[in-house]
Design a protein around this motif. Sequence first.
Motif, PDB file in Angstrom:
ATOM      1  N   ALA A   9      81.827  71.145  37.623  1.00  0.00           N
ATOM      2  CA  ALA A   9      81.141  69.899  37.999  1.00  0.00           C
ATOM      3  C   ALA A   9      81.681  68.718  37.196  1.00  0.00           C
ATOM      4  CB  ALA A   9      79.636  70.053  37.795  1.00  0.00           C
ATOM      5  N   PHE A  10      81.947  68.937  35.913  1.00  0.00           N
ATOM      6  CA  PHE A  10      82.463  67.871  35.045  1.00  0.00           C
ATOM      7  C   PHE A  10      83.861  67.439  35.490  1.00  0.00           C
ATOM      8  CE2 PHE A  10      84.692  66.439  31.178  1.00  0.00           C
ATOM      9  CZ  PHE A  10      83.859  65.409  30.792  1.00  0.00           C
ATOM     10  N   ILE A  11      84.717  68.401  35.778  1.00  0.00           N
ATOM     11  CA  ILE A  11      86.100  68.110  36.147  1.00  0.00           C
ATOM     12  C   ILE A  11      86.192  67.427  37.510  1.00  0.00           C
ATOM     13  CG2 ILE A  11      88.309  69.204  36.761  1.00  0.00           C
ATOM     14  CD1 ILE A  11      87.669  71.265  34.535  1.00  0.00           C
ATOM     15  N   THR A  12      85.335  67.777  38.432  1.00  0.00           N
ATOM     16  CA  THR A  12      85.421  67.235  39.787  1.00  0.00           C
ATOM     17  C   THR A  12      84.708  65.889  39.950  1.00  0.00           C
ATOM     18  OG1 THR A  12      83.498  68.546  40.462  1.00  0.00           O
ATOM     19  CG2 THR A  12      85.688  69.499  40.846  1.00  0.00           C
ATOM     20  N   TYR A  44      89.092  55.710  30.647  1.00  0.00           N
ATOM     21  CA  TYR A  44      90.007  56.845  30.759  1.00  0.00           C
ATOM     22  C   TYR A  44      89.779  57.921  29.691  1.00  0.00           C
ATOM     23  CZ  TYR A  44      92.235  53.482  33.798  1.00  0.00           C
ATOM     24  OH  TYR A  44      92.466  52.551  34.770  1.00  0.00           O
ATOM     25  N   PHE A  45      88.556  58.074  29.226  1.00  0.00           N
ATOM     26  CA  PHE A  45      88.235  59.153  28.304  1.00  0.00           C
ATOM     27  C   PHE A  45      87.974  60.421  29.094  1.00  0.00           C
ATOM     28  CE2 PHE A  45      86.870  55.556  25.591  1.00  0.00           C
ATOM     29  CZ  PHE A  45      87.639  55.840  24.489  1.00  0.00           C
ATOM     30  N   GLU A  46      88.367  61.548  28.542  1.00  0.00           N
ATOM     31  CA  GLU A  46      88.050  62.818  29.179  1.00  0.00           C
ATOM     32  C   GLU A  46      86.667  63.299  28.779  1.00  0.00           C
ATOM     33  OE1 GLU A  46      91.018  65.771  28.666  1.00  0.00           O
ATOM     34  OE2 GLU A  46      92.627  64.481  29.349  1.00  0.00           O
ATOM     35  N   ALA A  47      86.323  63.126  27.509  1.00  0.00           N
ATOM     36  CA  ALA A  47      85.035  63.615  27.016  1.00  0.00           C
ATOM     37  C   ALA A  47      83.978  62.517  27.143  1.00  0.00           C
ATOM     38  CB  ALA A  47      85.158  64.054  25.571  1.00  0.00           C
ATOM     39  N   GLN A  48      82.839  62.886  27.682  1.00  0.00           N
ATOM     40  CA  GLN A  48      81.755  61.928  27.858  1.00  0.00           C
ATOM     41  C   GLN A  48      81.237  61.441  26.506  1.00  0.00           C
ATOM     42  OE1 GLN A  48      79.434  62.953  31.112  1.00  0.00           O
ATOM     43  NE2 GLN A  48      78.046  61.233  30.956  1.00  0.00           N
ATOM     44  N   THR A  49      81.277  62.288  25.491  1.00  0.00           N
ATOM     45  CA  THR A  49      80.811  61.867  24.166  1.00  0.00           C
ATOM     46  C   THR A  49      81.710  60.768  23.591  1.00  0.00           C
ATOM     47  OG1 THR A  49      82.044  63.690  23.170  1.00  0.00           O
ATOM     48  CG2 THR A  49      79.703  64.056  23.592  1.00  0.00           C
ATOM     49  N   SER A  53      80.454  56.999  22.602  1.00  0.00           N
ATOM     50  CA  SER A  53      80.701  56.394  21.284  1.00  0.00           C
ATOM     51  C   SER A  53      81.276  54.989  21.426  1.00  0.00           C
ATOM     52  CB  SER A  53      81.661  57.261  20.470  1.00  0.00           C
ATOM     53  OG  SER A  53      81.089  58.491  20.191  1.00  0.00           O
ATOM     54  N   ILE A  54      82.249  54.830  22.326  1.00  0.00           N
ATOM     55  CA  ILE A  54      82.850  53.513  22.536  1.00  0.00           C
ATOM     56  C   ILE A  54      81.848  52.560  23.184  1.00  0.00           C
ATOM     57  CG2 ILE A  54      84.644  52.281  23.828  1.00  0.00           C
ATOM     58  CD1 ILE A  54      85.590  53.770  21.300  1.00  0.00           C
ATOM     59  N   CYS A  55      81.033  53.063  24.091  1.00  0.00           N
ATOM     60  CA  CYS A  55      79.997  52.248  24.725  1.00  0.00           C
ATOM     61  C   CYS A  55      79.023  51.710  23.676  1.00  0.00           C
ATOM     62  CB  CYS A  55      79.255  53.084  25.767  1.00  0.00           C
ATOM     63  SG  CYS A  55      77.910  52.231  26.601  1.00  0.00           S
ATOM     64  N   ASP A  56      78.594  52.571  22.761  1.00  0.00           N
ATOM     65  CA  ASP A  56      77.677  52.160  21.699  1.00  0.00           C
ATOM     66  C   ASP A  56      78.325  51.137  20.770  1.00  0.00           C
ATOM     67  OD1 ASP A  56      75.929  53.974  22.841  1.00  0.00           O
ATOM     68  OD2 ASP A  56      76.249  55.511  21.318  1.00  0.00           O
TER      69      ASP A  56
END
Length: 124
Positions: A9-12, A44-49, A53-56
């Motif tokens: 689900a994450f990859i798609t 273009y981050f792969e990891a949601q975390t 972090s950048i959003c915060d």
Amino acid sequence: MPATAAQIAFITQGFRIVKNGPDSGVVAKYGDDARRNEDPVETYFEAQTDAQSICDARKTLLSADRRRFSVAITGESTGLAMTYTSTNPNVTLIDDERLVNMAALVSEISINFGNEQTVVEIWG
């Protein structure tokens, strides 16, 4: 090792959206100007975390009040004497008229040899 349902689900996913709720102080001060649109910022981050972090960090950066100051200094020697390291050129801006005493970032230095003057643009 087979992929789990969560990994598939994450990859798609076409997009991975993260948010940091509105800052009530910024919204109270600027109203609708605090956020003009809801368009996502591509990272273009792969990891949601990582994206979170950048959003915060972006919210923290954009929530602070910033002002531009232009400081004219007599003589070009001050501008020529400023040295820089690999870090950002930071200064402490003290202005008793505007009740300012804060760290600021030097964004531009202009040296006018004809007028013997240095003008420093500061954001803080």
